[in-house]
Motif scaffolding. Structure first.
Motif, mmCIF file in Angstrom:
data_model
loop_
_atom_site.group_PDB
_atom_site.id
_atom_site.type_symbol
_atom_site.label_atom_id
_atom_site.label_comp_id
_atom_site.label_asym_id
_atom_site.label_seq_id
_atom_site.Cartn_x
_atom_site.Cartn_y
_atom_site.Cartn_z
ATOM 1 N N SER A 54 0.922 -1.094 -0.047
ATOM 2 C CA SER A 54 0.042 0.035 -0.063
ATOM 3 C C SER A 54 0.940 1.322 0.076
ATOM 4 C CB SER A 54 -0.944 0.220 1.226
ATOM 5 O OG SER A 54 -0.338 -0.263 2.445
ATOM 6 N N PRO A 76 0.995 9.009 -6.117
ATOM 7 C CA PRO A 76 -0.119 9.356 -5.725
ATOM 8 C C PRO A 76 -1.072 8.600 -6.405
ATOM 9 C CG PRO A 76 0.957 11.250 -5.427
ATOM 10 C CD PRO A 76 1.910 10.295 -6.474
ATOM 11 N N ARG A 79 -2.441 5.434 -5.203
ATOM 12 C CA ARG A 79 -3.199 5.392 -4.163
ATOM 13 C C ARG A 79 -4.604 5.520 -4.395
ATOM 14 N NH1 ARG A 79 1.554 7.900 -1.965
ATOM 15 N NH2 ARG A 79 0.468 10.193 -2.203
ATOM 16 N N LYS A 80 -5.049 5.997 -5.657
ATOM 17 C CA LYS A 80 -6.482 6.027 -6.110
ATOM 18 C C LYS A 80 -6.756 4.770 -6.331
ATOM 19 C CE LYS A 80 -6.145 10.673 -8.344
ATOM 20 N NZ LYS A 80 -6.028 11.135 -9.885
ATOM 21 N N ILE A 82 -6.202 1.882 -4.751
ATOM 22 C CA ILE A 82 -6.218 0.923 -3.526
ATOM 23 C C ILE A 82 -6.970 1.206 -2.479
ATOM 24 C CG2 ILE A 82 -3.939 0.069 -4.223
ATOM 25 C CD1 ILE A 82 -2.968 1.588 -1.776
ATOM 26 N N MET A 107 -10.068 14.618 -0.074
ATOM 27 C CA MET A 107 -8.859 14.407 -0.394
ATOM 28 C C MET A 107 -8.751 13.534 -1.695
ATOM 29 S SD MET A 107 -7.420 15.617 2.158
ATOM 30 C CE MET A 107 -5.598 15.241 2.083
ATOM 31 N N HIS A 108 -9.547 12.737 -2.022
ATOM 32 C CA HIS A 108 -9.863 11.979 -2.989
ATOM 33 C C HIS A 108 -9.996 12.673 -4.417
ATOM 34 C CE1 HIS A 108 -8.420 7.823 -2.030
ATOM 35 N NE2 HIS A 108 -9.069 7.887 -0.803
ATOM 36 N N GLY A 109 -10.689 13.809 -3.986
ATOM 37 C CA GLY A 109 -11.184 14.774 -5.067
ATOM 38 C C GLY A 109 -12.340 14.325 -5.839
#
Lengths: 249, 226
Positions: A54, A76, A79-80, A82, A107-109
């Motif tokens: 991760s 980054p 990380r979108k 997972i 934070m994930h937009g």
């Protein structure tokens, strides 16, 4: 993501903390939609493996590609793709479930963070408690909210580190249902657990990790459940002797 | 780029919602700063020493000590329930996390200072209102430098068991240039010297603000890495 056949590609992965080898030469491939359950005694390196995959910690050597991204690069974009459920809930205790998930959605937009958050809360059956502080939640409710947190951005790959720990039967069944739904939606899942029946029931690949290595890695069709149980309990017993808590003479 | 700023504002929003519910950060910082000023006011004979000579030191000691409590508390919230791990798992550049925390800390500290300054004015019998523009500039510069370095070091020390001890040990020596600058400038402001005569000190303080922010941008990735 669609362009990569393997959701997960791990080659000769190693992670050492001083002289302790937490992960010691693991090789693994998972295709999109596969569900791998990793069993293993405490201290086998399962959590470290998930942390590496991760992107939370870097490997000492070897490579790991998740959704086509090299985990060592800390991209980054990876990380979108997972979602992670770890030992910690990663939830702010003084915020409500809605506030926690809205924060994460921002934070994930994600578009329409409030609607997405409400939908995720509804999916895990916490709608009635959406405006209560997380601090007041039971372990089972926290775990359900952790699932909502992990799937909020609809990730392609899920890493679950002992997700059944501390759950009662009802909460455990709710979690199982969610994992089945996610698997049906062709999500790749890597889960560590000590619960043999749960772990074997849902997966299509099984691994046994001992002292940082995979002592066993097979498709579920090739697994003799009784023999696997014997192997697992042997590994746990041997590990207890190593850790100095064994009872056998 | 838009997402980057949205992520920063999301962190600030989250910190504010938490603080509005708990009031832990503001109340602890305010009470501590007030206590520091009270202790000094009872130990200093203002009929012998001038307020403009001792006051600035007392004021900034109160701000910095109270601010340290705030910094510790700020990152402890992130460590609780592994929330920092959760932040590390979102697709955000680590500098966005740093700037989000920096802005939160900066605003919380400014709010505390806004309430402490009138009390300082009363206890030390000084007229700050006549120099409010100059004082605001100095307070902004000093607080920014403190928060820039403090946010970086609190993220570093948050992984240590002895974080409450380690943060001041790491922070205060590195803050010396800024503390000297702001204490000197505050003293001169109280004596009625215009800000335009203190460009040397403003330059020094602003330079260190920029250096600390620059160093933080370069190192935060490694510091947040487990």
């Amino acid at each position: 993501m669609e362009s990569h056949e393997n959701a997960l590609e791990v080659r000769h992965l190693r992670k050492a903390f001083g002289v302790i080898k937490a992960v010691d030469g693991i090789d693994l491939e998972l295709k999109q939609g596969e569900f791998l359950t990793i069993f293993g005694p405490n201290g086998a390196g399962k959590t470290t493996l998930i942390k590496i995959l991760s992107g939370l910690t870097k490997p000492t050597s070897g490579t790991a590609k998740v959704a086509g991204f090299d985990v060592s690069e800390g991209n980054p974009e990876m990380r979108k793709e997972i979602g992670v459920i770890s030992h910690s809930t990663c939830l702010y205790a003084d915020l409500t479930p809605l506030e926690n998930l809205m924060f994460l959605a921002k934070m994930h937009g994600l578009e329409e963070p409030q609607d997405r958050s409400l939908k995720a809360i509804d999916e895990v059956g916490l709608s009635q408690r959406r405006n209560d502080r997380v601090r007041t939640f039971s372990r089972g409710m926290l775990q359900r909210l952790s699932i909502a947190r992990a799937i909020l951005h609809d990730p392609k790959i899920l890493f679950l580190d002992e997700p059944f720990t501390g759950l009662d039967l009802h909460a455990s069944n709710v979690l199982k249902e969610h994992l089945k739904k996610l698997h049906d939606r062709h999500r790749t899942i890597l889960m560590t657990t000590h619960d043999i029946s749960c772990g074997l029931e849902m997966c299509n690949k099984v691994a046994l990790q001992v002292k940082g290595k995979f002592a066993f890695l097979e498709s579920i069709e090739d697994v003799d459940r009784d023999q696997f149980e014997i192997m697992y309990f042997d590994a746990v017993r041997n590990n207890q002797f190593v850790m100095g808590i064994g009872t056998r003479g | 780029m838009n997402l980057y700023f949205n992520q920063i504002s999301a962190i600030v929003w989250k910190d504010f919602v938490t603080e509005l519910k708990t009031r832990e950060l503001f109340s602890s910082m305010f009470i501590f700063a007030l206590l520091v000023i009270l202790i000094f006011i009872f130990s200093i004979n203002l009929s012998i020493v001038k307020a403009s000579e001792v006051g600035p030191g007392v004021l900034w000691v109160a701000f910095l000590f109270a601010g340290t409590i705030g910094l510790n508390r700020s990152f402890m919230l992130e460590k609780e329930n592994g929330c920092l791990t959760g932040l590390m798992l979102v697709p955000a550049d680590r500098t966005a996390i740093y700037f989000g925390k920096l802005i939160s800390n900066f605003i919380f500290l400014l709010i505390m200072e806004f309430f402490i300054l009138p009390l300082f004015m009363i206890f030390f019998n000084v007229d700050l209102l006549a120099h409010i523009g100059s004082l605001a500039t100095v307070v902004l510069l000093g607080t920014l430098g403190f928060c820039a370095l403090g946010t970086l070091l609190s993220s570093l020390s948050s992984n240590l068991k002895t974080r409450e001890i380690m943060l001041p040990i790491l922070l205060y020596p590195l803050l010396i240039p800024i503390v000297i600058g702001v204490v000197r400038m505050t003293g001169q402001i109280l004596e009625g010297i215009p800000l335009s005569d203190m460009m040397k000190w403003i330059g020094l303080t602003a330079s260190f603000d920029i250096i600390y922010i620059g160093v933080s941008i370069m190192t935060i990735d490694h510091i947040l890495e487990e």
